[in-house]
Design an enzyme around this catalytic site. Structure first.
Site, PDB file in Angstrom:
ATOM      1  N   ASP A 215      -1.731   1.428  -6.838  1.00 28.48           N
ATOM      2  CA  ASP A 215      -0.353   1.248  -6.361  1.00 28.48           C
ATOM      3  C   ASP A 215       0.567   0.806  -7.505  1.00 28.48           C
ATOM      4  O   ASP A 215       1.685   1.300  -7.633  1.00 28.48           O
ATOM      5  CB  ASP A 215      -0.323   0.237  -5.205  1.00 28.48           C
ATOM      6  CG  ASP A 215      -1.243   0.670  -4.081  1.00 28.48           C
ATOM      7  OD1 ASP A 215      -0.781   1.391  -3.178  1.00 28.48           O
ATOM      8  OD2 ASP A 215      -2.436   0.310  -4.115  1.00 28.48           O
TER       9      ASP A 215
ATOM     10  N   HIS B 299      -5.073   5.160   5.674  1.00 30.70           N
ATOM     11  CA  HIS B 299      -4.229   5.969   4.782  1.00 30.70           C
ATOM     12  C   HIS B 299      -2.804   6.124   5.312  1.00 30.70           C
ATOM     13  O   HIS B 299      -2.143   7.128   5.037  1.00 30.70           O
ATOM     14  CB  HIS B 299      -4.849   7.335   4.469  1.00 30.70           C
ATOM     15  CG  HIS B 299      -6.155   7.231   3.755  1.00 30.70           C
ATOM     16  ND1 HIS B 299      -6.274   6.647   2.513  1.00 30.70           N
ATOM     17  CD2 HIS B 299      -7.404   7.597   4.118  1.00 30.70           C
ATOM     18  CE1 HIS B 299      -7.542   6.681   2.146  1.00 30.70           C
ATOM     19  NE2 HIS B 299      -8.254   7.249   3.104  1.00 30.70           N
TER      20      HIS B 299
ATOM     21  N   ASP C  94       0.854  -1.176   0.000  1.00 35.62           N
ATOM     22  CA  ASP C  94       0.000   0.000   0.000  1.00 35.62           C
ATOM     23  C   ASP C  94       0.899   1.237   0.000  1.00 35.62           C
ATOM     24  O   ASP C  94       1.802   1.352   0.829  1.00 35.62           O
ATOM     25  CB  ASP C  94      -0.931   0.036   1.213  1.00 35.62           C
ATOM     26  CG  ASP C  94      -1.932   1.171   1.087  1.00 35.62           C
ATOM     27  OD1 ASP C  94      -2.934   0.984   0.375  1.00 35.62           O
ATOM     28  OD2 ASP C  94      -1.688   2.249   1.657  1.00 35.62           O
TER      29      ASP C  94
ATOM     30  N   ASP D 181      -2.433   0.110   6.302  1.00 34.13           N
ATOM     31  CA  ASP D 181      -3.348  -0.349   5.261  1.00 34.13           C
ATOM     32  C   ASP D 181      -2.887  -1.692   4.684  1.00 34.13           C
ATOM     33  O   ASP D 181      -3.720  -2.561   4.403  1.00 34.13           O
ATOM     34  CB  ASP D 181      -3.496   0.701   4.156  1.00 34.13           C
ATOM     35  CG  ASP D 181      -4.375   1.879   4.572  1.00 34.13           C
ATOM     36  OD1 ASP D 181      -4.938   1.847   5.691  1.00 34.13           O
ATOM     37  OD2 ASP D 181      -4.497   2.829   3.781  1.00 34.13           O
TER      38      ASP D 181
ATOM     39  N   GLU E  30       1.347   5.527  -0.126  1.00 33.79           N
ATOM     40  CA  GLU E  30       0.788   6.861   0.077  1.00 33.79           C
ATOM     41  C   GLU E  30       1.611   7.793  -0.810  1.00 33.79           C
ATOM     42  O   GLU E  30       2.805   7.565  -1.015  1.00 33.79           O
ATOM     43  CB  GLU E  30       0.868   7.280   1.540  1.00 33.79           C
ATOM     44  CG  GLU E  30       0.130   6.364   2.503  1.00 33.79           C
ATOM     45  CD  GLU E  30      -1.325   6.108   2.163  1.00 33.79           C
ATOM     46  OE1 GLU E  30      -1.997   7.016   1.615  1.00 33.79           O
ATOM     47  OE2 GLU E  30      -1.812   5.003   2.445  1.00 33.79           O
TER      48      GLU E  30
END
Length: 188
Positions: free
Chosen positions: A109, A165, A13, A170, A15
Site C-alpha cells: 500500500d 479484497h 488498504d 480489509d 485496491e
C-alpha cells in the site's frame, strides 16, 4: 523537547487495477479504492472510516480478473473522482486526526501510494513513519512465515468480515488483527 504521541493507527488498504494476463504491468497499476480506518490507541475502537473509489486513467477499463477479485464494478470507478480529487479528500480526512501513524498489511500500500502520487505529481501525504502490520504479526507469533491477511485472521480465530479484497472491509479486518495482537502484547 516535546514528545509526539500517536493517538491513532491509520490503517489503510488499497485496491488497484490488476490482471492475470500481464497486460497491466506492476508500474502501471493504479489505486481504484482507498479503504481506511482510524484505530484509537486508547480505546482500540475504530473512531472513523474512509472509503473512496478512484477512476483510473492509465487503464480505465477494469479487467474481469480485477472485478472478480475485488467485487469493484466498472460503474463504481466510472462514477468516482480521479486521483487528485480523491487523494485530496483522503488527506483532509486523515489530517482531521492529529498524531496518526500510517499502517498497512505489508509494504504494497505504501509503495502504491508513492507510485500514484509520483505519477499524478501529488505530494506523498504521509510522514516517513509506516508500520508494516504483516511483519509485526509474524514477530508476534515468533515465526518467519509471512501470512496473508485472511490467514492471519484464521490464525487468531477471528472471522473475516465483509468481502476480502475490498479496501474498506480489509482495513476493518486488519484493525481487528492489530487490536488483538496489541492488546495481548500490552496485557501479557
Amino acid at each position: 523537547m516535546e514528545i509526539k504521541i500517536s493517538h491513532y493507527y491509520l490503517i489503510v488498504d488499497l485496491e488497484a487495477t490488476c490482471c492475470d494476463s500481464g497486460t497491466i504491468p506492476r508500474h502501471e497499476m493504479e489505486i481504484i479504492e482507498i479503504g481506511a480506518v482510524m484505530l484509537n490507541r486508547a480505546t482500540w475502537e475504530i473512531d472513523s472510516e474512509f472509503q473512496q473509489f478512484i477512476q483510473p486513467v492509465r487503464h480505465p477499463q477494469l479487467t474481469d480478473f480485477c472485478t472478480k477479485l475485488t467485487s469493484i464494478r466498472q460503474q463504481d470507478v466510472e462514477e468516482a473522482p480521479k486521483f487528485i480529487k480523491a487523494i485530496s479528500r483522503f488527506k483532509e480526512w486523515i489530517y482531521s486526526f492529529p498524531n496518526h501513524i500510517f499502517c498497512s498489511w505489508g509494504n504494497y500500500d505504501k509503495k502504491q501510494f508513492i507510485q500514484d502520487c509520483a505519477f499524478h505529481n501529488f505530494p506523498y501525504p504521509f510522514s516517513s513513519e509506516h508500520i508494516n502490520i504483516k511483519e509485526e504479526f509474524s514477530e508476534y507469533l515468533s515465526v518467519s512465515k509471512k501470512f496473508g491477511m485472511a490467514q492471519a485472521l484464521n490464525e487468531l480465530g477471528i472471522e473475516l468480515k465483509g468481502i476480502h479484497h475490498r479496501g474498506i472491509d480489509d482495513a476493518r479486518n486488519i484493525a481487528a488483527i492489530y487490536r488483538q495482537i496489541k492488546s495481548k502484547l500490552n496485557n501479557g
